[in-house]
Design an enzyme around this catalytic site. Structure first.
Site, PDB file in Angstrom:
ATOM      1  N   GLU A 123       3.759  -1.339   2.397  1.00 28.27           N
ATOM      2  CA  GLU A 123       2.994  -0.767   1.268  1.00 28.27           C
ATOM      3  C   GLU A 123       1.330  -0.875   1.674  1.00 28.27           C
ATOM      4  O   GLU A 123       0.755   0.081   1.344  1.00 28.27           O
ATOM      5  CB  GLU A 123       3.008  -1.971   0.073  1.00 28.27           C
ATOM      6  CG  GLU A 123       4.507  -1.803  -0.418  1.00 28.27           C
ATOM      7  CD  GLU A 123       4.452  -0.542  -1.350  1.00 28.27           C
ATOM      8  OE1 GLU A 123       4.636  -0.776  -2.438  1.00 28.27           O
ATOM      9  OE2 GLU A 123       4.895   0.455  -0.644  1.00 28.27           O
ATOM     10  N   THR A 153      -1.317   6.668  -4.486  1.00 32.97           N
ATOM     11  CA  THR A 153      -1.815   5.314  -4.774  1.00 32.97           C
ATOM     12  C   THR A 153      -3.336   5.055  -4.460  1.00 32.97           C
ATOM     13  O   THR A 153      -4.084   4.524  -5.292  1.00 32.97           O
ATOM     14  CB  THR A 153      -0.780   4.211  -4.391  1.00 32.97           C
ATOM     15  OG1 THR A 153       0.543   4.575  -4.934  1.00 32.97           O
ATOM     16  CG2 THR A 153      -1.068   2.855  -5.019  1.00 32.97           C
TER      17      THR A 153
END
Length: 307
Positions: free
Chosen positions: A128, A181
């Site tokens: 991530e 993101t």
């Protein structure tokens, strides 16, 4: 066991009021991965089907997460990974989390499970970090634990699984645009008002309580975001029309899935979820935006073995 095929679920992070701390795993939407043990040390991504993504280990979230696990293991060999992507990157339903968790979960199974679920979350968070520059756990935690999860603390990492009412269904609509993101984080403010903080904490507590009590009305009242949604919704075409259509057609609540552009709605029962899907699709039909729609129960298991 030398080889394993795994299902890596899509996830909804934030769930309106739980920015970076709350997430859930979907049962019927996700990627597949084939992982095998090999003698050659390291992580070797040999195939990616469905999306154009880098095969280089250090540039792929599955590779980076896998390396994090290898560094802590006593295994001196390596792994080959094939990735079959069905979740589009930038969709807002945990594409990078699916690859990261699938890699570390499958590797752990092939090594006879030396690592706990919490340790697997820590490894997957490194993937991530590569994807969004932030090692957040609100996607990878539900992908590994299943159901709803709360990240109570990041330092030290503390994951709390939350029970899921049996009749709860998610409807997700993905307008066919990409919102990275990392980009969506750039528009967020670094401070909030005390007034909005109090509202948000109340809703987060109410949502967790509603899930434990199977109180669908309380769940619905709590699915409000006073901090992130007002900023990120401007990046999503037709967001407010979609949200209104979802609520008007029986959804408990509706919000941005992760960083967007996908929009999720939670409903009591599959019939309500289907009706919501039909009517939010009409919004994008009318404004001329291509989309995909998913309807799913919440996954109790998260990532799982297929064979």
């Amino acid at each position: 066991m030398k080889e394993i095929k795994v299902f890596c679920p899509a996830t909804i992070a934030n769930v309106s009021c739980g920015f970076d701390v709350l997430g859930l795993a979907l049962k019927t939407v996700g990627d597949e991965m084939l992982i095998r043990k090999v003698d050659k040390p390291g992580i070797h991504i040999t195939k990616i089907d469905g999306q154009e993504l880098p095969l280089e280990t250090n540039k792929n979230v599955a590779g980076v997460a896998g390396l994090a696990l290898l560094e802590k293991s006593n295994y001196h060999g390596g792994f080959e990974i094939e990735i079959y992507k069905k979740i589009k990157p930038g969709s807002g339903i945990g594409s990078s989390a699916a690859s990261s968790t699938g890699a570390v979960w499958g590797m752990n199974e092939l090594l006879n499970n030396p690592f706990s679920k919490l340790e697997l979350v820590k490894f997957a968070m490194q993937g991530e970090k590569l994807a969004s520059n932030v090692a957040h756990a609100d996607n990878v935690a539900p992908a590994i634990y299943g159901g709803f999860t709360l990240v109570r603390s990041y330092n030290p990492l503390d994951i709390v699984p939350i029970p899921t009412p049996n009749a709860l269904f998610a409807t997700v609509i993905h307008p066919q645009i990409e919102v990275k993101t990392s980009d969506s984080r750039k528009i967020l403010k670094t401070t909030i008002s005390l007034e909005n903080g109090i509202k948000q904490w109340g809703n987060l507590g109410g949502l967790v309580a509603g899930l434990f009590r199977e109180d669908y009305e309380l769940i619905g009242r709590s699915l409000e975001d006073h901090i992130i949604e007002p900023l990120r919704s401007i990046l999503i075409p037709g967001f407010h029309q979609v949200k209104s259509a979802a609520i008007e057609n029986g959804a408990l609540g509706c919000g941005i899935s992760g960083s967007g552009p996908s929009i999720f709605a939670l409903s009591k029962g599959e019939e309500n979820a289907q009706r919501v899907a039909l009517n939010i699709a009409k919004v994008y039909d009318e404004i001329g935006v291509d989309y995909e729609v998913h309807i799913s129960k919440i996954s109790a298991s998260g990532v799982k073995r297929l064979k």
